[in-house]
Enzyme design. Structure first.
Site, mmCIF file in Angstrom:
data_model
loop_
_atom_site.group_PDB
_atom_site.id
_atom_site.type_symbol
_atom_site.label_atom_id
_atom_site.label_comp_id
_atom_site.label_asym_id
_atom_site.label_seq_id
_atom_site.Cartn_x
_atom_site.Cartn_y
_atom_site.Cartn_z
ATOM 1 N N HIS A 66 -6.046 -5.675 8.151
ATOM 2 C CA HIS A 66 -7.355 -6.145 7.676
ATOM 3 C C HIS A 66 -7.831 -5.313 6.489
ATOM 4 O O HIS A 66 -7.353 -4.205 6.265
ATOM 5 C CB HIS A 66 -8.389 -6.077 8.810
ATOM 6 C CG HIS A 66 -8.627 -4.678 9.289
ATOM 7 N ND1 HIS A 66 -7.824 -4.075 10.221
ATOM 8 C CD2 HIS A 66 -9.549 -3.755 8.931
ATOM 9 C CE1 HIS A 66 -8.252 -2.845 10.436
ATOM 10 N NE2 HIS A 66 -9.286 -2.625 9.659
ATOM 11 N N ARG A 134 6.995 -0.625 -5.661
ATOM 12 C CA ARG A 134 7.663 -1.574 -6.548
ATOM 13 C C ARG A 134 9.163 -1.471 -6.318
ATOM 14 O O ARG A 134 9.679 -0.415 -5.946
ATOM 15 C CB ARG A 134 7.320 -1.318 -8.012
ATOM 16 C CG ARG A 134 7.743 0.018 -8.528
ATOM 17 C CD ARG A 134 7.343 0.226 -9.993
ATOM 18 N NE ARG A 134 7.731 1.539 -10.455
ATOM 19 C CZ ARG A 134 8.955 1.880 -10.822
ATOM 20 N NH1 ARG A 134 9.927 1.008 -10.819
ATOM 21 N NH2 ARG A 134 9.220 3.116 -11.228
#
Length: 180
Positions: A66, A134
């Site tokens: 969340h 990444r």
């Protein structure tokens, strides 16, 4: 109050002795045999987390299902909520202290480097590192690199591995005290 104490003790004892059982008990969807090393945090909606077969999850990993930032706006928008599932594919390694954010899918056969914050999907067969995480190479490229650099001691356990490492690096100390 007694219930709170029970939950704490259960988490502390079962969570350490059998972390896979604990994860299943609180609702994490584990699709096969996995390996959990250390303490892992599953957020407040663990049933929104799915972990595939053959995964290795290390100490300090946090699954965040969340976005707590919405709390700042609840006074003016009482029903504001951002909660999304997290999916981890088969045969993944998640390094120490990785944070996986809401809505992320990590593909099959991925490696997530220590300390990464995964804020977007990671495709199959990828190595992802950094903040934000990444992709830096494929898992096959990673395998080629570690095969070249390997000390070929991975088959040894505990004290035998320590002894071989000490010999390799010329260390004259000992590892007494860390093994019981």
């Amino acid at each position: 109050m007694i219930r709170k104490i029970y939950r704490y003790l259960y988490k502390t004892i079962i969570g350490k002795l059998n972390p896979q059982k604990y994860a299943r008990k609180i609702g994490v969807n584990i699709l096969g045999d996995i390996h959990i090393y250390g303490t892992v945090s599953y957020s407040t909606e663990p049933w929104l987390i799915t972990i595939g077969h053959g995964c290795h999850i290390t100490d300090g990993v946090k699954f965040e299902t969340h976005d707590g930032g919405t709390l700042l706006f609840r006074k003016s928008i009482p029903d504001l909520e951002i909660t999304k599932p997290i999916k981890v594919g088969d045969n993944c390694y998640i390094g120490n202290n990785v944070i996986i954010l809401p809505g992320v899918t990590i593909g099959n056969r991925c490696i997530i480097g220590a300390g990464a914050i995964v804020s977007r999907d990671v495709p199959d067969n990828s190595v992802a590192v950094g903040v934000p995480a990444r992709v830096i190479k494929t898992v096959d490229e990673y395998l080629d690199k570690v095969k070249r650099e390997s000390l070929h001691l991975g088959h040894l356990h505990s004290q035998k591995k320590d002894q071989a490492l000490m010999e390799y690096y010329g260390y004259t100390g000992n590892s007494k005290g860390i093994y019981f």
